[in-house]
Write a protein that holds these residues in place. Structure first.
Motif, PDB file in Angstrom:
ATOM      1  N   GLU A 134      11.802   4.909 -14.351  1.00  0.00           N
ATOM      2  CA  GLU A 134      11.905   3.815 -14.923  1.00  0.00           C
ATOM      3  C   GLU A 134      11.810   3.327 -15.791  1.00  0.00           C
ATOM      4  N   LEU A 135      11.725   2.295 -15.882  1.00  0.00           N
ATOM      5  CA  LEU A 135      12.374   1.208 -17.635  1.00  0.00           C
ATOM      6  C   LEU A 135      10.996   1.538 -18.044  1.00  0.00           C
ATOM      7  N   ASP A 136      11.326   1.781 -20.242  1.00  0.00           N
ATOM      8  CA  ASP A 136       9.899   1.301 -20.621  1.00  0.00           C
ATOM      9  C   ASP A 136       9.271  -0.526 -20.515  1.00  0.00           C
ATOM     10  N   MET A 137       7.784  -0.247 -19.603  1.00  0.00           N
ATOM     11  CA  MET A 137       7.230  -1.229 -18.970  1.00  0.00           C
ATOM     12  C   MET A 137       6.262  -1.335 -20.306  1.00  0.00           C
ATOM     13  N   GLY A 138       5.994  -0.815 -21.596  1.00  0.00           N
ATOM     14  CA  GLY A 138       5.160  -0.927 -22.808  1.00  0.00           C
ATOM     15  C   GLY A 138       3.582  -0.200 -22.291  1.00  0.00           C
ATOM     16  N   GLY A 139       3.845   0.225 -20.872  1.00  0.00           N
ATOM     17  CA  GLY A 139       2.311   0.793 -20.954  1.00  0.00           C
ATOM     18  C   GLY A 139       2.548   1.332 -19.395  1.00  0.00           C
ATOM     19  N   ALA A 140       1.621   2.251 -18.404  1.00  0.00           N
ATOM     20  CA  ALA A 140       1.601   3.146 -17.595  1.00  0.00           C
ATOM     21  C   ALA A 140       1.196   1.320 -16.382  1.00  0.00           C
ATOM     22  N   GLY A 147      -7.881   5.075 -19.204  1.00  0.00           N
ATOM     23  CA  GLY A 147      -8.219   4.742 -20.627  1.00  0.00           C
ATOM     24  C   GLY A 147      -7.573   4.021 -20.954  1.00  0.00           C
ATOM     25  N   ASP A 148      -6.158   3.902 -20.970  1.00  0.00           N
ATOM     26  CA  ASP A 148      -4.875   2.818 -21.812  1.00  0.00           C
ATOM     27  C   ASP A 148      -4.636   1.527 -20.994  1.00  0.00           C
ATOM     28  N   GLU A 149      -5.812   1.040 -21.408  1.00  0.00           N
ATOM     29  CA  GLU A 149      -6.650  -0.321 -21.081  1.00  0.00           C
ATOM     30  C   GLU A 149      -5.683  -1.509 -21.939  1.00  0.00           C
ATOM     31  N   THR A 150      -5.436  -0.762 -22.874  1.00  0.00           N
ATOM     32  CA  THR A 150      -4.966  -1.857 -24.739  1.00  0.00           C
ATOM     33  C   THR A 150      -3.803  -2.190 -23.995  1.00  0.00           C
ATOM     34  N   TRP A 151      -2.499  -1.793 -23.079  1.00  0.00           N
ATOM     35  CA  TRP A 151      -1.527  -2.301 -22.992  1.00  0.00           C
ATOM     36  C   TRP A 151      -1.718  -2.884 -21.382  1.00  0.00           C
ATOM     37  N   CYS A 152      -2.789  -2.831 -20.737  1.00  0.00           N
ATOM     38  CA  CYS A 152      -2.756  -3.086 -19.526  1.00  0.00           C
ATOM     39  C   CYS A 152      -2.315  -4.565 -19.425  1.00  0.00           C
ATOM     40  N   VAL A 180       2.602 -14.379  -7.996  1.00  0.00           N
ATOM     41  CA  VAL A 180       1.864 -14.567  -9.321  1.00  0.00           C
ATOM     42  C   VAL A 180       1.376 -13.252  -9.122  1.00  0.00           C
ATOM     43  N   ASN A 181       0.998 -13.473 -11.013  1.00  0.00           N
ATOM     44  CA  ASN A 181       0.346 -12.038 -11.660  1.00  0.00           C
ATOM     45  C   ASN A 181      -1.048 -12.170 -12.659  1.00  0.00           C
ATOM     46  N   TYR A 182      -1.465 -10.793 -11.658  1.00  0.00           N
ATOM     47  CA  TYR A 182      -2.896 -10.760 -12.469  1.00  0.00           C
ATOM     48  C   TYR A 182      -2.995 -10.400 -13.571  1.00  0.00           C
ATOM     49  N   PRO A 183      -3.148 -11.331 -15.174  1.00  0.00           N
ATOM     50  CA  PRO A 183      -2.632 -11.154 -16.030  1.00  0.00           C
ATOM     51  C   PRO A 183      -3.524  -9.489 -17.076  1.00  0.00           C
ATOM     52  N   SER A 184      -4.267  -9.349 -16.504  1.00  0.00           N
ATOM     53  CA  SER A 184      -4.968  -8.209 -17.354  1.00  0.00           C
ATOM     54  C   SER A 184      -4.306  -6.374 -16.605  1.00  0.00           C
ATOM     55  N   GLU A 185      -3.218  -6.945 -15.100  1.00  0.00           N
ATOM     56  CA  GLU A 185      -2.389  -6.143 -14.828  1.00  0.00           C
ATOM     57  C   GLU A 185      -1.118  -6.152 -14.896  1.00  0.00           C
ATOM     58  N   TRP A 186      -0.496  -6.475 -15.366  1.00  0.00           N
ATOM     59  CA  TRP A 186       1.320  -5.842 -15.890  1.00  0.00           C
ATOM     60  C   TRP A 186       1.873  -6.010 -14.399  1.00  0.00           C
TER      61      TRP A 186
END
Length: 210
Positions: A134-140, A147-152, A180-186
């Motif tokens: 997996e490429l680095d997307m800045g968050g899983a 609990g890692d919502e910061t990077w979502c 279309v993207n749901y902005p709170s979830e990359w």
């Protein structure tokens, strides 16, 4: 951002075209990850045109990069279970107002009645290299579960240049195919559901629950 709990989403009409679900694993340019595998295999299916668009998106990625799909279709029962679990987590954090519970829960888990996954219209996905890494997307993917919502959020501040570039690459290939993207979830992208219709100005969703 417009959340899935927004009344405008449920008020969007549905004119289901009757298109069947198709198996993601049948498209060679897409890799299907087993981490969300269910007994019925629903996770590995999306509507036929959604799958066609995903294949086209993956083909347009740079050499050595491809789409990794984590989850496609989801049953209504499973969607309801996940929504209830997230609401319970929010209650434990001290949130008790029903309207606020609905609003905050819908940032990461859709209310059942409008859930894009239940319509076979949505995919959770990321990018991998030629070795399947997996490429680095800045968050899983599904980082909210740990609990890692910061990077979502797709536009989360503080991302590294590499993660930002990879997210933009994902967005480019999918947006070109109408997703279309749901902005709170990359990682969450959809085509043909109520949220998609609202965001694109389409007169109606072409996919309802299936």
């Amino acid at each position: 951002m417009i959340l899935l709990s927004d009344p405008r989403v449920i008020d969007t009409p549905v004119a289901d075209c009757g298109e069947p679900l198709a198996e993601i694993a049948t498209v060679p340019v897409i890799t299907l990850d087993p981490r969300e595998q269910d007994e019925a295999g629903a996770y590995g299916r999306v509507r036929a045109s959604v799958l066609e668009r995903l294949g086209s998106a993956s083909e347009r990625l740079p050499a050595g990069v491809r789409l990794l799909v984590i989850e496609g279709h989801r049953s209504l029962a499973e969607q309801a279970r996940r929504f209830a679990l997230y609401e319970d987590r929010l209650r434990l954090s001290g949130i008790t107002d029903p309207a606020e519970l609905l609003r905050q829960a819908s940032a990461f888990v859709s209310p059942v009645e409008v859930a894009p996954h239940c319509a076979g219209a949505a995919v959770d996905l990321t990018l991998i290299d030629s070795d399947g890494v997996e490429l680095d997307m800045g968050g899983a993917v599904n980082g909210h579960r740990t609990g890692d919502e910061t990077w979502c959020p797709f536009d989360a501040p503080g991302l590294s240049p590499t993660a930002r570039a990879n997210r933009n690459l994902l967005a480019q290939c999918l947006s070109e195919q109408g997703f279309v993207n749901y902005p709170s979830e990359w990682w969450h992208w959809s085509y043909g559901d109520r949220y998609w219709a609202l965001m694109t100005g389409a007169p109606a969703a072409v996919y309802g629950p299936i």
